[in-house]
Design a protein around this motif. Structure first.
Motif, mmCIF file in Angstrom:
data_model
loop_
_atom_site.group_PDB
_atom_site.id
_atom_site.type_symbol
_atom_site.label_atom_id
_atom_site.label_comp_id
_atom_site.label_asym_id
_atom_site.label_seq_id
_atom_site.Cartn_x
_atom_site.Cartn_y
_atom_site.Cartn_z
ATOM 1 N N LEU A 1 0.839 -1.038 0.289
ATOM 2 C CA LEU A 1 0.002 0.123 -0.116
ATOM 3 C C LEU A 1 0.766 1.333 0.006
ATOM 4 O O LEU A 1 1.852 1.416 0.836
ATOM 5 N N VAL A 2 0.630 1.961 -1.105
ATOM 6 C CA VAL A 2 1.827 3.183 -1.254
ATOM 7 C C VAL A 2 1.004 4.384 -1.307
ATOM 8 O O VAL A 2 -0.073 4.639 -1.825
ATOM 9 N N ARG A 3 1.428 5.618 -0.781
ATOM 10 C CA ARG A 3 1.012 6.919 -0.584
ATOM 11 C C ARG A 3 1.401 7.312 -1.949
ATOM 12 O O ARG A 3 2.707 7.480 -2.178
ATOM 13 N N VAL A 4 0.708 8.019 -2.897
ATOM 14 C CA VAL A 4 1.040 8.395 -4.018
ATOM 15 C C VAL A 4 1.806 9.518 -4.066
ATOM 16 O O VAL A 4 3.005 9.795 -4.610
ATOM 17 N N GLY A 5 1.692 10.515 -3.200
ATOM 18 C CA GLY A 5 2.213 11.926 -3.319
ATOM 19 C C GLY A 5 3.665 11.771 -3.085
ATOM 20 O O GLY A 5 4.524 12.703 -3.515
ATOM 21 N N ASN A 6 4.271 10.841 -2.042
ATOM 22 C CA ASN A 6 5.528 10.770 -2.111
ATOM 23 C C ASN A 6 6.234 9.360 -2.157
ATOM 24 O O ASN A 6 7.371 9.139 -1.687
ATOM 25 N N ASP A 7 5.263 8.494 -2.445
ATOM 26 C CA ASP A 7 5.665 7.220 -3.066
ATOM 27 C C ASP A 7 6.310 6.316 -1.964
ATOM 28 O O ASP A 7 7.109 5.502 -1.985
ATOM 29 N N GLU A 8 5.686 6.548 -0.747
ATOM 30 C CA GLU A 8 6.025 6.012 0.741
ATOM 31 C C GLU A 8 5.067 4.623 0.892
ATOM 32 O O GLU A 8 4.055 4.721 0.438
ATOM 33 N N VAL A 9 5.790 3.644 1.022
ATOM 34 C CA VAL A 9 4.796 2.362 1.210
ATOM 35 C C VAL A 9 4.455 2.447 2.568
ATOM 36 O O VAL A 9 5.301 2.816 3.576
ATOM 37 N N VAL A 10 3.103 2.375 3.118
ATOM 38 C CA VAL A 10 2.660 2.606 4.366
ATOM 39 C C VAL A 10 2.054 1.235 5.006
ATOM 40 O O VAL A 10 1.929 1.323 6.298
ATOM 41 N N PHE A 11 2.091 0.271 4.037
ATOM 42 C CA PHE A 11 1.663 -1.144 4.503
ATOM 43 C C PHE A 11 2.380 -2.277 3.662
ATOM 44 O O PHE A 11 2.139 -2.051 2.520
ATOM 45 N N SER A 12 3.064 -3.250 4.302
ATOM 46 C CA SER A 12 3.598 -4.095 3.569
ATOM 47 C C SER A 12 3.840 -5.440 4.304
ATOM 48 O O SER A 12 3.684 -5.218 5.713
ATOM 49 N N LEU A 13 3.954 -6.673 3.824
ATOM 50 C CA LEU A 13 3.952 -7.822 4.496
ATOM 51 C C LEU A 13 5.406 -8.626 3.791
ATOM 52 O O LEU A 13 5.372 -9.347 3.237
ATOM 53 N N GLU A 14 6.446 -7.839 4.173
ATOM 54 C CA GLU A 14 7.755 -7.998 3.657
ATOM 55 C C GLU A 14 8.457 -9.337 3.747
ATOM 56 O O GLU A 14 8.780 -9.915 2.813
ATOM 57 N N SER A 15 8.191 -10.026 4.829
ATOM 58 C CA SER A 15 9.233 -11.303 5.283
ATOM 59 C C SER A 15 8.486 -12.324 4.875
ATOM 60 O O SER A 15 9.111 -13.492 4.938
ATOM 61 N N ASP A 16 7.330 -12.398 4.599
ATOM 62 C CA ASP A 16 6.476 -13.695 4.334
ATOM 63 C C ASP A 16 5.735 -13.743 3.195
ATOM 64 O O ASP A 16 5.457 -12.533 2.546
ATOM 65 N N PRO A 17 5.574 -15.053 2.330
ATOM 66 C CA PRO A 17 4.935 -14.894 1.039
ATOM 67 C C PRO A 17 3.710 -14.959 1.303
ATOM 68 O O PRO A 17 2.773 -15.852 0.954
ATOM 69 N N TRP A 18 2.903 -13.619 1.435
ATOM 70 C CA TRP A 18 1.441 -13.420 1.395
ATOM 71 C C TRP A 18 1.024 -13.010 -0.021
ATOM 72 O O TRP A 18 1.864 -12.156 -0.609
ATOM 73 N N SER A 19 -0.176 -13.432 -0.339
ATOM 74 C CA SER A 19 -0.437 -13.119 -1.679
ATOM 75 C C SER A 19 -2.081 -12.419 -1.380
ATOM 76 O O SER A 19 -3.000 -12.904 -0.719
ATOM 77 N N ALA A 20 -2.081 -11.471 -2.347
ATOM 78 C CA ALA A 20 -3.528 -10.921 -2.239
ATOM 79 C C ALA A 20 -4.658 -11.179 -3.371
ATOM 80 O O ALA A 20 -4.099 -11.276 -4.504
ATOM 81 N N SER A 21 -5.674 -11.216 -3.080
ATOM 82 C CA SER A 21 -6.706 -11.165 -4.186
ATOM 83 C C SER A 21 -8.018 -10.482 -3.634
ATOM 84 O O SER A 21 -8.156 -9.862 -2.468
ATOM 85 N N ASN A 22 -8.901 -10.123 -4.527
ATOM 86 C CA ASN A 22 -10.119 -9.533 -4.284
ATOM 87 C C ASN A 22 -9.834 -8.023 -3.580
ATOM 88 O O ASN A 22 -10.330 -7.817 -2.461
ATOM 89 N N VAL A 23 -8.910 -7.246 -4.067
ATOM 90 C CA VAL A 23 -8.366 -5.963 -3.593
ATOM 91 C C VAL A 23 -9.392 -4.913 -4.239
ATOM 92 O O VAL A 23 -9.495 -5.061 -5.494
ATOM 93 N N HIS A 24 -10.231 -4.272 -3.444
ATOM 94 C CA HIS A 24 -10.951 -3.138 -3.970
ATOM 95 C C HIS A 24 -11.119 -2.001 -2.915
ATOM 96 O O HIS A 24 -10.965 -2.294 -1.550
#
Length: 109
Positions: free
Chosen positions: A32-55
């Motif tokens: 999840l990225v803030r467009v204004g400054n390209d900052e990542v505000v949410f991530s699941l960096e260390s584990d292999p999590w996969s997203a679906s049904n994003v809205h």
């Protein structure tokens, strides 16, 4: 490659790092990225999590379904980055708090 999914007002976006875990087993890791400054505000960096049904529910709230590879653990996530707040739940438990707290809770599943 999966296209980024922008909030209705274009202030946030969900980007994906897509990679093959095994033959025909793809991970679509969300950021999840803030467009204004390209900052990542949410991530699941260390584990292999996969997203679906994003809205996007509205300009500020995104919902997604996450599965941890190889798919035995899953949860629903609702994030409001402008308020630095989110919640996540699975079949037996739930957690809410800051985006970092929600990310940390998910990583313990």
């Amino acid at each position: 490659m999966i296209e980024a999914i922008f909030s209705p007002d274009q202030s946030y976006k969900v980007e994906f790092s897509v990679y093959e875990m095994r033959m025909s087993h793809w991970i679509e890791k969300p950021y999840l990225v803030r467009v204004g400054n390209d900052e990542v505000v949410f991530s699941l960096e260390s584990d292999p999590w996969s997203a679906s049904n994003v809205h996007w529910v509205d300009n500020e709230t995104v919902e997604m379904y996450l599965r941890k590879y190889p798919g035995r653990v899953a949860c629903r996530v609702r994030l409001t980055p402008s308020a630095n707040y989110g919640s996540a739940s699975n079949e037996t438990q739930s957690h809410s708090g800051t985006l970092t707290e929600v990310s940390n809770w998910i990583l313990t599943l």
